[in-house]
Design a protein around this motif. Structure first.
Motif, short mmCIF file in Angstrom:
data_model
loop_
_atom_site.label_atom_id
_atom_site.label_comp_id
_atom_site.label_asym_id
_atom_site.label_seq_id
_atom_site.Cartn_x
_atom_site.Cartn_y
_atom_site.Cartn_z
N LYS A 137 10.90 4.73 -1.78
CA LYS A 137 10.18 6.08 -2.14
C LYS A 137 11.17 7.00 -1.40
O LYS A 137 11.05 8.39 -1.69
CB LYS A 137 9.12 5.97 -1.05
N ASP A 174 0.75 -1.21 0.04
CA ASP A 174 0.03 -0.07 -0.10
C ASP A 174 0.94 1.04 -0.05
O ASP A 174 1.48 1.65 1.11
CB ASP A 174 -0.81 -0.04 1.17
N ASP A 175 0.99 1.78 -1.11
CA ASP A 175 1.76 3.04 -1.17
C ASP A 175 1.70 4.22 -0.25
O ASP A 175 2.09 4.88 0.15
CB ASP A 175 1.99 3.53 -2.77
N LEU A 225 16.28 11.29 9.24
CA LEU A 225 15.70 12.44 9.17
C LEU A 225 14.38 12.58 8.34
O LEU A 225 13.44 13.12 9.03
CB LEU A 225 16.51 13.27 8.31
N GLU A 226 14.13 11.67 7.41
CA GLU A 226 13.03 11.78 6.87
C GLU A 226 11.89 10.45 6.94
O GLU A 226 10.72 10.81 6.60
CB GLU A 226 13.15 11.70 5.20
N ARG A 258 7.62 -4.42 1.89
CA ARG A 258 6.96 -3.10 2.23
C ARG A 258 8.45 -1.99 2.65
O ARG A 258 8.30 -0.92 2.16
CB ARG A 258 6.24 -3.05 3.55
N GLU A 305 -0.13 4.13 2.44
CA GLU A 305 0.53 4.12 3.74
C GLU A 305 1.98 4.27 3.79
O GLU A 305 2.16 4.96 4.84
CB GLU A 305 0.13 2.74 4.30
N ILE A 306 2.86 3.88 3.12
CA ILE A 306 4.03 4.00 3.24
C ILE A 306 4.60 5.52 3.14
O ILE A 306 5.19 6.19 3.70
CB ILE A 306 4.77 3.43 2.04
N ASP A 307 3.64 6.30 2.26
CA ASP A 307 3.76 7.75 2.19
C ASP A 307 3.48 8.27 3.70
O ASP A 307 4.14 9.61 3.74
CB ASP A 307 2.84 8.46 1.10
N ARG A 308 2.71 7.82 4.27
CA ARG A 308 2.74 8.48 5.43
C ARG A 308 3.84 8.31 6.32
O ARG A 308 4.13 9.18 7.44
CB ARG A 308 1.57 7.78 6.33
N TYR A 309 4.76 7.56 6.13
CA TYR A 309 6.14 7.05 7.00
C TYR A 309 7.06 7.94 6.62
O TYR A 309 7.92 8.39 7.29
CB TYR A 309 6.51 5.89 6.41
N ILE A 310 6.79 8.88 5.60
CA ILE A 310 7.84 9.79 5.20
C ILE A 310 7.36 11.38 5.62
O ILE A 310 6.12 11.71 5.35
CB ILE A 310 8.28 9.93 3.67
N LEU A 311 8.50 11.66 6.19
CA LEU A 311 8.00 13.15 6.76
C LEU A 311 8.32 14.31 5.80
O LEU A 311 9.20 14.08 5.02
CB LEU A 311 9.08 13.56 8.01
N ALA A 321 10.66 16.98 9.31
CA ALA A 321 12.13 16.50 9.25
C ALA A 321 13.02 17.27 10.35
O ALA A 321 13.80 17.09 11.01
CB ALA A 321 12.71 16.40 7.91
N ALA A 356 9.29 8.64 9.47
CA ALA A 356 8.51 9.12 10.67
C ALA A 356 8.73 7.71 11.77
O ALA A 356 8.33 8.33 12.76
CB ALA A 356 7.13 8.91 10.15
N ASN A 357 9.17 6.63 11.35
CA ASN A 357 9.06 5.65 12.41
C ASN A 357 10.48 5.26 12.61
O ASN A 357 10.39 3.72 12.62
CB ASN A 357 8.23 4.46 11.79
#
Lengths: 676, 186
Positions: free
Chosen positions: B90, A452-453, B33-34, B83, A455-461, A466, B36-37
């Motif tokens: 990404k 699920d892209d 840095l980038e 994942r 959801e993964i996007d949410r992981y990136i600040l 940052a 979130a987890n």
């Protein structure tokens, strides 16, 4: 004796004097053996008229060498490493064992274990103290002495688990099965420490009975035996009117207070605890108890079952309440105009309409409104939980969500996040084309199916986040960064001053290949390049020695190199070509003393007299006249110059020096002297 | 082995550890840095990244080697690993998903009876080792499967092995021995 050959002359006629304990060759007279251990007893007369037996004391594990008269302090000198190790081990075992009050038999057995361990190379890479402790503990276990691993760790100040690991390894490697520990073994020891005076024996017996009872009641499996002993002794003491506090007991038994209390409560739970003292001494209850962990587990199970029943009831009640709630609300809305319209609006929200209506079609008509209201509430519920992010996911999940409306509603607790997202993913998987084989090990490409892209996007600040995170991290790890900065500064300063020493990880010494050279000169050159020569050698003299008539300075310079490596070559080929070479015979004898002085690395130049061995390799030996010098070398360049041309290999005067340089295969010894 | 057919034992897999490589150098600072987890452990030189969906924790090294723990099945481990690689992609790294391997599987199993540990140890001498002073369970090693079992007196058994099949086989193997030394409930 048959088959014995004299070392000196090769003769076989050897006389053995049993009384004196000597073995002498009758040919050359050399003594081959003395201090032979004999079984005869001889007596000699003393000055005072009395008689004493002839003999010497020989130690059990020594090699039978005579100790130096008046000395004996350099006991370990000259013995081989294995004997030293064993002797050290023996000393340690005795030292430690005496602290534990082990008898001689146990110590000897421990030493035997130690010998076995050494022969199996188990002492390598382990602290000697650990191995010795493990040997001793193994003996304690096999003999059944009341020593705990804790005692040993106390003596050595080592973590008991580390000792335990070593002990387990030793037991496994030596294939020794240590019998299981019986807590009854510890009772007399602890009872003695608790000082019961005359009643010691009675208290011990009572404690033993208690322990056996505990065993039958399954309290002892998986528990530290010392804890059980402590509990048994405490109860026994109280039974005999001795007031021993918990603190005293734990100081003796070495367990924690909470452990002791726990054992006591467990014992309390058994039916035996209900008996009076007299009854206990007489009667032995037949039934056995379940282990305390089992009862605890059962209790948990029962609690769980109760909880389930309760929650079901709760669900029902809540369901009723919510249904009443809905009914009330509906009534209220019905009382207002456009009630149905409101409901219709509700059901039009999102794309639920079709699904809701389809569901509604299935349900009873009476519940229609109820269902709509319920689904509407569900929608709100979901929206709150999931937020706006997975809007599309919602649509997909709501069909399923709708069917479980009532149940989810009443539960109210668990988040459906995981469930809902899981469903959405699986739906996507079904919809999307069946992806490539998950077996992408050979391919290396990333298989994106089912990922699920969003959801993964949410992981990136994003940037601001940052930045905040970076600041937070800096604050957290300020000390570490500070240390790093100081280290950098220090290194920079040292570099400026020029004393910066980089601690490189140690590289293991590589084995150097033997030098391949066509001439001795070349070989010496190569050798000198490879090996760093010691600064204690006077090279000018060496060069002078080497130089023999007609040699250019460069050639002279290379000579020592050649000589050295030729020496090296020579040593390798010495055994082979000893017999073969031309000028063999006369020089042959001198070869031997040469070879024996190999070890004197920096021996005086005086030794550099002896003629070179002919064994410089058949190809190197020229049939030219061999210059044999018998006296000390006189460093006259002219004389030496003559030799130079003749043959490189015949660098007689500098033989031992060359041997020093090239002949010792002791590795990188030259490095030690550099820059001292 | 009559008991075998009667009872179906539930083997619950609690942890699957796997490793894979990304074949490219990873800039840990950028990830730290980038992401979130993530937790950045600079002194050791690694980044811990936790995923919510297959609940896994991954240790990421700058060389591109990644260790993934916390999954509850082999498929889930692979899914989580993919994942993770996707999220690294990404972030901008040229990630290639190679050398995926399940390294360790931890499972728990419950016997419906208690076990007499001293007796069990005596019957299974070389493989079983029991030190009540150190650990309350018997440690039983099966060399052929490279599996280790920890057998507790309550009947609960913890198995660790290189993959799920080995774990199941280990439980099958140990059942008869454990059944011998069980405690009969009166």
């Amino acid at each position: 004796m048959t088959g014995r050959v004299c070392r000196g002359c090769g003769g076989t006629d050897i006389e053995l004097d049993a009384a004196r304990g000597d073995a002498v060759c009758t040919g050359c007279g050399s003594v081959l053996e003395d201090n032979i251990i004999v079984s005869e007893v001889q007596f000699v007369e003393n000055s005072g008229g009395g008689s004493s037996a002839v003999g010497q004391f020989v130690s059990l594990d020594g090699a039978g060498k005579t100790p130096t008269l008046g000395g004996g302090f350099h006991v370990n000198l000259g013995k081989e490493s294995r004997a030293q190790t064993l002797q050290n081990g023996r000393r340690h075992i005795h030292h430690l064992g005496s602290q534990l009050q082990l008898n001689q038999h146990c110590l000897d057995t421990a030493f035997n274990f130690f010998k076995m361990a050494v022969s199996k190379h188990l002492t390598r890479g382990r602290k000697m103290a650990h191995v010795i402790a493990a040997c001793l503990y193994l003996v304690c276990r096999t003999e059944g002495t009341p020593h705990m691993l804790l005692d040993l760790s106390d003596l050595l100040q080592v973590n008991v688990y580390v000792l335990g690991k070593t002990f387990l390894l030793l037991a496994r490697e030596l294939c020794i099965n240590a019998p299981a520990i019986d807590p009854c073994l510890y009772i007399p020891r602890f009872a003695h420490l608790l000082e019961f005076g005359e009643k010691n024996h009675e208290v011990s017996m009572t404690a033993l009975r208690l322990l056996q009872r505990m065993k039958r009641d399954w309290m002892h499996t998986g528990r530290r035996p010392s804890g059980l002993c402590g509990a048994a002794l405490l109860v026994a003491a109280r039974m005999h009117d001795f007031r021993r506090t918990v603190k005293e007991v734990i100081s003796v038994v070495k367990v924690c207070e909470s452990t002791l209390r726990k054992r006591l409560t467990e014992f309390e739970d058994t039916p035996t605890s209900q008996l009076t003292i007299d009854e206990f001494m007489k009667i032995d209850l037949e039934e056995e108890c379940d282990p305390p962990s089992y009862t605890a587990g059962q209790r948990k199970l029962r609690m769980k079952q109760l909880e389930q029943v309760l929650s079901k009831k709760l669900e029902e009640v809540e369901g009723e309440i919510s249904s009443y709630q809905d009914a009330i609300e509906i009534e209220l809305e019905n009382s207002r105009p456009k009630a149905k319209g409101a409901l219709a609006n509700l059901s039009k929200d999102g794309s639920v309409e079709d699904t809701a209506s389809s569901l509604l079609g299935e349900e009873d008509v009476e519940d229609e409104e109820l269902e709509a209201a319920a689904s509407h509430m569900n929608q709100d519920f979901y929206r709150e939980l999931l937020g706006s992010g997975s809007g599309s996911a919602e649509a997909a999940e709501s069909p399923e969500g709708g069917s479980r409306a009532l149940a989810l509603e009443s539960l109210l607790g668990p988040l459906p996040t995981a469930a809902s997202l899981g469903i959405s993913d699986s739906i996507r998987e079904c919809i999307s084309a069946p992806g490539r084989d998950p077996d992408t090990s050979g391919d290396g490409e990333l298989d994106l199916s089912g990922i699920d892209d969003l959801e993964i996007d949410r992981y990136i600040l994003n940037e601001s986040e940052a930045r905040v995170k970076a600041e937070l991290w800096m604050r957290e790890n300020a000390e570490y960064l500070q240390e790093q900065r100081e280290k950098e500064a220090r290194i920079a300063k040292e570099k400026e001053l020029g004393i910066y020493k980089e601690h490189k990880p140690k590289k293991s010494c590589k084995r150097r290949e033997p030098i391949q050279a066509s001439t001795a000169g070349e070989a010496i050159e190569k050798m000198l390049e490879q090996k760093k020569i010691s600064s204690k050698i006077n090279y000018s003299v060496l060069r002078d020695l080497n130089s023999k008539g007609g040699g250019s300075p460069q050639r002279e310079g290379t000579r020592p190199a050649e000589r050295a490596s030729s020496r090296r070559l020579s040593r390798r080929r010495t055994p082979a070509s000893r017999n073969g070479a031309d000028p063999g015979a006369c020089v042959g004898k001198r070869l031997r003393p040469l070879v024996s002085t190999q070890t004197a690395k920096k021996a005086a130049m005086g030794e550099a007299v002896l003629p070179s061995p002919p064994a410089l390799g058949a190809e190197l030996v020229r049939p030219a006249a061999v210059l044999v010098e018998s006296g000390p070398v006189s460093y006259h360049p002219e004389e030496d110059a003559d030799e130079e041309e003749a043959d490189e290999e015949d660098g007689e005067p500098c033989v031992s020096a060359l041997q020093m340089l090239g002949g010792n295969d002791y590795g990188c010894d030259g490095d030690d002297d550099e820059g001292y | 082995m009559d008991a075998d057919s009667d009872v179906a034992l539930d083997i619950l897999i609690t942890n699957v550890v796997c490793v894979f490589r990304t074949r490219c150098h990873l800039n840990l600072r950028k990830i730290a840095l980038e992401g979130a987890n993530v937790i950045y452990k600079r002194d050791v030189g690694k980044v811990l990244m936790k995923l919510r969906k297959p609940r896994i924790t991954a240790t990421i090294w700058s060389s591109g080697k990644i260790i993934c723990t916390g999954a509850t099945s082999e498929e889930e481990a692979k899914f989580g690993a993919r994942r993770l690689a996707r999220s690294l992609q990404k972030l901008g790294f040229q990630v290639i998903f190679t050398d995926f391997k399940v390294v360790n599987v931890l499972a728990v199993c419950n016997m419906p009876f208690e076990i007499r540990l001293p007796e069990f140890t005596k019957n299974n001498r070389p493989h079983a080792s029991y030190e009540p002073e150190l650990h309350p369970a018997v440690c039983y090693r099966i060399k052929s499967l490279r599996a280790t079992l920890q057998i507790f007196s309550t009947g609960s058994i913890t198995v660790t092995g290189p993959n799920v099949k080995a774990v199941a086989a280990a439980v099958e193997q140990i059942y008869p021995y454990v059944f011998e030394s069980r405690k009969e409930i009166l």
